[in-house]
Enzyme design. Structure first.
Site, PDB file in Angstrom:
ATOM      1  N   LYS A 177       0.843  -1.203   0.000  1.00  0.00           N
ATOM      2  CA  LYS A 177       0.000   0.000   0.000  1.00  0.00           C
ATOM      3  C   LYS A 177       0.871   1.242   0.000  1.00  0.00           C
ATOM      4  O   LYS A 177       1.784   1.379   0.807  1.00  0.00           O
ATOM      5  CB  LYS A 177      -0.922   0.045   1.225  1.00  0.00           C
ATOM      6  CG  LYS A 177      -2.000   1.111   1.088  1.00  0.00           C
ATOM      7  CD  LYS A 177      -2.692   1.432   2.410  1.00  0.00           C
ATOM      8  CE  LYS A 177      -1.976   2.514   3.185  1.00  0.00           C
ATOM      9  NZ  LYS A 177      -2.018   3.854   2.517  1.00  0.00           N
ATOM     10  N   SER A 231       5.385   7.104  10.506  1.00  0.00           N
ATOM     11  CA  SER A 231       5.382   7.794  11.795  1.00  0.00           C
ATOM     12  C   SER A 231       5.278   6.808  12.949  1.00  0.00           C
ATOM     13  O   SER A 231       4.720   5.703  12.808  1.00  0.00           O
ATOM     14  CB  SER A 231       4.215   8.773  11.871  1.00  0.00           C
ATOM     15  OG  SER A 231       2.974   8.073  11.974  1.00  0.00           O
ATOM     16  N   GLU A 253      10.061   0.698  10.913  1.00  0.00           N
ATOM     17  CA  GLU A 253      11.099   1.728  10.848  1.00  0.00           C
ATOM     18  C   GLU A 253      10.369   3.057  10.962  1.00  0.00           C
ATOM     19  O   GLU A 253       9.651   3.452  10.053  1.00  0.00           O
ATOM     20  CB  GLU A 253      11.889   1.623   9.552  1.00  0.00           C
ATOM     21  CG  GLU A 253      13.183   2.442   9.570  1.00  0.00           C
ATOM     22  CD  GLU A 253      13.062   3.752   8.838  1.00  0.00           C
ATOM     23  OE1 GLU A 253      12.775   4.776   9.522  1.00  0.00           O
ATOM     24  OE2 GLU A 253      13.250   3.789   7.626  1.00  0.00           O
ATOM     25  N   CYS A 287      13.488  10.884   7.835  1.00  0.00           N
ATOM     26  CA  CYS A 287      13.369  10.430   9.222  1.00  0.00           C
ATOM     27  C   CYS A 287      14.686  10.507   9.985  1.00  0.00           C
ATOM     28  O   CYS A 287      14.686  10.620  11.207  1.00  0.00           O
ATOM     29  CB  CYS A 287      12.829   8.999   9.259  1.00  0.00           C
ATOM     30  SG  CYS A 287      13.776   7.815   8.271  1.00  0.00           S
ATOM     31  N   GLU A 387       9.482  15.033  16.289  1.00  0.00           N
ATOM     32  CA  GLU A 387       9.940  15.061  14.902  1.00  0.00           C
ATOM     33  C   GLU A 387       9.178  16.127  14.120  1.00  0.00           C
ATOM     34  O   GLU A 387       7.955  16.139  14.097  1.00  0.00           O
ATOM     35  CB  GLU A 387       9.730  13.691  14.264  1.00  0.00           C
ATOM     36  CG  GLU A 387      10.301  13.576  12.863  1.00  0.00           C
ATOM     37  CD  GLU A 387      10.190  12.171  12.303  1.00  0.00           C
ATOM     38  OE1 GLU A 387      11.143  11.727  11.648  1.00  0.00           O
ATOM     39  OE2 GLU A 387       9.150  11.505  12.526  1.00  0.00           O
TER      40      GLU A 387
END
Length: 487
Positions: A177, A231, A253, A287, A387
């Site tokens: 996806k 996220s 991850e 990231c 973040e």
């Protein structure tokens, strides 16, 4: 070069056929540099998602029995097709999430992933021993079956390949996806998957939002492993869904708040250049971007001044389709507002704004944000802890090695960290002390090595990926013990 601006109308790949959503619904994707519609994309329904999983399940017995040498032929063909269409793929990423074509090397690297795994299959090895008297023992490494792959929007082509290639070569069938923010390039690759001749059901590609398709994959009883990059919030939701259903294997991850520590004996020019590029690349939408920089007090003023000059002078914002552009917009309106909210929170925390700090929507008509630097930011400030995923860096000062390590580790993230120093002993002490899955010494993100595992400590995820490691994520280990009759 003149580009066609007609909105793209991609399809999904389910059971070997390119199809729209079963209910005919689509969602718009906007070019973040112009806010014009760049695509109308199918929104996968629950029925579409279930049909893709059913197709993958049906295809699994034949695909897993085919043998990796024969499976590799399909991966090689796909690699060749991706290389052939790399410029088109770069353009589609540019008009969907704003990545400049000047820095888009991901089609080439994706092709390299399929080439690598097409030749890595001899490493799929079990073990055998006679250490148990009267028995021969062995381990078998076998595919899970149907695996789901949910990829992020910031570098979609990269994650499309790094997740699907090892899953496929090990004999699994795939339902992948894409992110609703950046589905266009991957949808084009889905067409290439069909052209490469993969058997129906082996490789399925869906587009849509997290609900319903992502949620269904997370809880689906026929999905036996799931790999997600994105996220931390979404990763936790996926883990919860998997735990409530069939306890499928989950590889995550997730986010980062990566620190870079600059000691006073470091090569200052190199430290400035590399930490600046870490923030500039993909407009900070990475990231592992070193969004927290800690500089030893004795060189802080010089480092900060050189960093400001480097960051402000090296950026050329503009149309991502322009080869001269090296700084694109944020991916969409939501990301634009998200980053600006963190800039506002930093100002409210008492941090000193040293560069930038503004959005350029009014003047550019796109979701551009200036390269931004904050100094003297409180360690407990929201922008220090969370973040941002934009071109916003904080630069704080430390006096001692112990203080630097403590500040760097004071986070719930642990994806990437770096240290700049000429003292090898100190470099290794700090590397061991940093609570991070990846540590660069005199280098920083996005620099990584192909043969090292990549993954995070703490809230940055679980499991490891990489050229020598990703196949393990998609292989079960079975123990076999066989009694041997005595003569």
């Amino acid at each position: 070069m003149t580009w066609d601006t007609t909105p793209v109308r991609p399809q999904m790949l389910i059971d070997g056929e390119l199809v729209g959503a079963s209910d005919g619904k689509t969602f718009p994707v906007y070019n973040p540099a112009t806010r014009e519609v760049s695509g109308e994309v199918p929104e996968a329904t629950a029925d579409d998602t279930n049909r893709a999983v059913a197709a993958a399940k049906a295809a699994f017995p034949a695909w897993s029995a085919l043998g990796p040498a024969k499976r590799s032929v399909y991966l090689k063909k796909l690699a060749s097709l991706i290389r052939e269409h790399k410029d088109e793929i770069a353009r589609l990423d540019a008009i969907s999430m704003g990545m400049p074509i000047s820095s888009h090397f991901f089609a080439e690297s994706a092709a390299g992933q399929y080439d690598h795994y097409s030749e890595a299959w001899p490493h799929i090895q079990g073990q055998a021993s006679v250490n148990t008297p009267g028995h021969v023992t062995m381990t078998l490494r076998q595919p899970f079956g149907v695996v789901a792959l949910i990829i992020p929007w910031n570098v979609p082509v990269h994650f499309f390949a790094t997740k699907s290639a090892p899953a496929l070569i090990t004999g699994n069938t795939v339902v992948l996806k894409t992110s609703e923010k950046a589905p266009l390039a991957v949808a084009r690759i889905a067409e290439l998957v069909k052209e490469a001749g993969f058997p129906p059901g082996v490789f399925n590609v869906l587009s849509g939002h997290g609900i319903p398709s992502g949620q269904i994959l997370s809880r689906h009883m026929d999905v036996r492993a799931l790999s997600f990059t994105g996220s931390s919030r979404t990763g936790k939701l996926i883990q919860e869904e998997a735990a409530r259903t069939n306890l499928k294997k989950v590889i995550l991850e997730l986010g980062g708040k990566s620190p870079a520590i600059i000691f006073d004996d470091a090569n200052l020019e190199k430290a400035v250049t590399q930490t600046r590029w870490s923030m500039q690349f993909n407009s900070g939408q990475v990231c592992m971007a070193n969004s927290r920089i800690y500089v030893q007090s004795t060189i802080a003023d010089k480092f900060i001044e050189e960093f400001k000059v480097s960051y402000s002078s090296s950026v050329k914002a503009g149309n991502p389709l322009d080869k001269e552009t090296n700084h694109g917009p944020q991916a969409d309106e939501l990301q634009y507002k998200h980053v600006l909210s963190y800039i506002d929170s930093a100002k409210e925390s008492g941090a000193t704004l040293a560069l930038g700090g503004s959005g350029k929507l009014d003047s550019s008509n796109g979701y551009f944000i200036e390269p931004t630097i904050f100094l003297n930011t409180p360690e407990q400030a929201k922008i220090t802890k969370e973040e941002v995923f934009g071109p916003v860096v904080i630069i704080n000062v430390f006096d001692t090695e112990k203080e630097a390590i403590a500040k760097a580790n004071d986070t719930e993230f642990g994806l990437y960290a770096s240290v700049f120093t000429k003292d090898i002993s100190r470099a290794m002490r700090v590397a061991q002390a940093l609570e991070s899955g990846y540590v660069g010494i005199n280098t920083t993100s996005p620099n990584t090595a192909h043969d090292l595992p990549f993954g995070g400590y703490k809230g940055s995820g679980q499991g490891r990926e990489g050229a020598l490691y990703s196949m393990d994520n998609f292989l079960e280990v079975k123990s076999v013990i066989m009694a041997v009759d005595e003569q």
